[in-house]
Scaffold this active site. Structure first.
Site, PDB file in Angstrom:
ATOM      1  N   ASP A  34     -10.232   3.451  -3.281  1.00  0.00           N
ATOM      2  CA  ASP A  34     -10.923   2.210  -2.900  1.00  0.00           C
ATOM      3  C   ASP A  34     -12.270   2.036  -3.596  1.00  0.00           C
ATOM      4  OD1 ASP A  34      -8.755   2.029  -1.335  1.00  0.00           O
ATOM      5  OD2 ASP A  34      -9.822   1.883   0.558  1.00  0.00           O
ATOM      6  N   ASP A  49       0.828  -1.215   0.000  1.00  0.00           N
ATOM      7  CA  ASP A  49       0.000   0.000   0.000  1.00  0.00           C
ATOM      8  C   ASP A  49       0.864   1.268   0.000  1.00  0.00           C
ATOM      9  OD1 ASP A  49      -2.399   1.402   0.056  1.00  0.00           O
ATOM     10  OD2 ASP A  49      -3.251   0.227   1.695  1.00  0.00           O
TER      11      ASP A  49
HETATM   12  C1  GAL Z   1      -6.158   1.370   1.423  1.00  0.00           C
HETATM   13  C2  GAL Z   1      -6.257   0.349   0.319  1.00  0.00           C
HETATM   14  C3  GAL Z   1      -7.352  -0.624   0.672  1.00  0.00           C
HETATM   15  C4  GAL Z   1      -7.020  -1.286   2.000  1.00  0.00           C
HETATM   16  C5  GAL Z   1      -6.784  -0.225   3.071  1.00  0.00           C
HETATM   17  C6  GAL Z   1      -6.259  -0.841   4.361  1.00  0.00           C
HETATM   18  O1  GAL Z   1      -5.150   2.253   1.123  1.00  0.00           O
HETATM   19  O2  GAL Z   1      -6.533   1.002  -0.889  1.00  0.00           O
HETATM   20  O3  GAL Z   1      -7.518  -1.571  -0.352  1.00  0.00           O
HETATM   21  O4  GAL Z   1      -5.888  -2.080   1.825  1.00  0.00           O
HETATM   22  O5  GAL Z   1      -5.847   0.721   2.642  1.00  0.00           O
HETATM   23  O6  GAL Z   1      -6.010   0.119   5.338  1.00  0.00           O
END
Ligand code: GAL
Length: 428
Positions: free
Chosen positions: A240, A170
């Site tokens: 997301d 991430d």
């Molecule tokens: C976001 C990511 C999500 C999930 C989330 C967890 O940045 O896009 O898919 O992994 O973090 O905190």
């Protein structure tokens, strides 16, 4: 507790002590290109887009070995494993908040994972499946857990020791000197600070015994479609997902502009599946799945699989669509095409054509909010030519459509609001 500034300082010291180049040195604008590793991603995995499950959309931070195993067992009992679903992936919040003070390693949260991550991995492997983990190319994950910037090799070694098969990486909590405030020199995004953060992990993964598929969760930043295939196996194209038609149509539209980046070992990731979540109509769920299929995005289911209805299972287990997605002789996705003369343009495009080892395919999305008649002329489908006769095979029902069509003829079909039809074209 350390202040954020102290943490970054300590983390640089640590990185140097571990014998690697401190990120702050690498990040100097002119130093990056020369010092950053150029290791390519493994070609032992990730040729076709990943098929699996991820914990985030279903459970957010409320994950555990029992929830992971619920998904893994459902892969087997619902026949998802038999049609190719393979990866069972843990997202954010699986670890303790502090690393082991002696070894510096990330420690599992033993309340959530009483047998550790290696214990969970053994159980997943015993079912003939693979397991994924999550980290972040910053100082902390998005939910505030330890992340891997500056600790790439140590963390890759830990996951390798545990038997991990897949890493989602991430993009939260990036120190200022590792961000890209402006376009890099010569528009060279492969050497941007963002890309280098991800390249450090490619190199780390290559240095450990276990082969891991590498998924860049970079939200469509830093022109990732230009360099993602040199660094990992897939890369997120957006923020997301949500279980809404507006998310589905907007990511299809974004992705339609970047399909030339998609090939074997290199896939635009449209984010995880929302089938089973929210209030999507069955037609919208069909489009969600079909578009991820024909654009060759990874498909990671994101719901409690045991609650899926038969209609939902029929969508995600459709063997003909999955065969297009997992074709090992054709890596290209389907692309927008002009289906008939005078066709109006829409956002997202509605008509896509592509090939598989079985021949030519046409996919048509009705993006409007009401039932509409859609049509295409056979000779307009790229590669079919202007002569000959054809039959149509409906990939959803597995049945041939009645009739034979000449190259100059058109086929018309009524498509429900937000639904997608899928055909294979057979020359007769
Ligand atoms: C976001 C990511 C999500 C999930 C989330 C967890 O940045 O896009 O898919 O992994 O973090 O905190």
């Amino acid at each position: 507790m350390f202040t954020p500034a102290t943490k970054i300082f300590l983390f640089s010291l640590c990185a140097t002590a571990l014998g690697r180049v401190a990120p702050s040195n690498l990040a100097t604008v002119t130093g990056v290109a020369a010092s950053a590793p150029t290791t390519p991603p493994s070609t032992a995995v990730g040729k076709t887009p990943a098929l699996g499950w991820n914990s985030w959309n279903a459970y957010r931070c409320d994950i555990s070995e029992s929830r992971l195993m619920l998904a893994a067992n459902a892969f087997v009992s619902l026949g998802l494993k038999d049609v190719g679903y393979q990866y069972v992936n843990i997202d954010d919040c699986w670890s303790q908040k502090t690393r082991d003070p002696n070894t510096g390693r990330i420690l599992p949260d033993f309340t959530k994972f009483p047998n550790g991550i290696n214990g969970a991995a053994s159980k997943v492997h015993a079912l003939g499946l693979k397991i994924g983990i999550y980290s972040d190319a910053g100082t902390l994950t998005c939910a505030g857990y330890p992340a891997s910037l500056g600790r790439e090799k140590l963390d890759a070694q830990t996951w390798s020791d545990w038997g991990i098969d897949y890493l989602k990486y991430d993009n939260c909590n990036v120190p200022g000197n590792w961000s890209d405030a402006s376009t890099p020199q010569n528009n060279d995004w492969y050497n941007s600070n963002s890309a280098v953060r991800y390249r450090l992990m490619t190199d780390a993964l290559a240095s450990v015994p276990r082969t891991m598929q590498y998924s860049l969760c970079i939200w469509g930043q830093a022109h990732v479609w230009d360099w993602g295939g040199r660094v990992g196996h897939s890369w997120r194209m957006s923020g997301d997902s949500s279980p809404t038609w507006s998310y589905i149509s907007s990511i299809i539209n974004t992705n339609a502009g970047h399909l030339s980046s998609v090939k074997f070992f290199a896939h635009n990731d449209m984010d995880m599946m929302e089938i089973g979540n929210g209030n999507l109509t069955i037609q919208e769920q069909r489009t969600h799945f079909a578009a991820w299929i024909f654009m060759k995005s990874p498909i990671l289911l994101g719901t409690d699989l045991t609650k899926l209805t038969t209609s939902q299972l029929n969508i995600i287990k459709n063997k003909e669509l999955l065969a297009f997605h997992q074709d090992t002789t054709v890596g290209d996705p389907a692309r927008p095409f002009t289906a008939f003369s005078g066709m109006p343009s829409t956002s997202p495009p509605e008509y896509y054509s592509g090939t598989s080892s079985l021949g030519s395919h046409v996919f048509i999305i009705n993006t409007s909010g009401s039932t509409a008649t859609k049509k295409f002329t056979f000779s307009n489908v790229p590669g079919l030519g202007t002569s000959g006769n054809f039959k149509l095979h409906d990939m959803w029902t597995g049945q041939d459509v009645s009739g034979t069509f000449s190259a100059s003829s058109s086929f018309s079909v009524s498509v429900a609001a937000h639904d997608t039809v899928a055909y294979r074209i057979i020359r007769v």
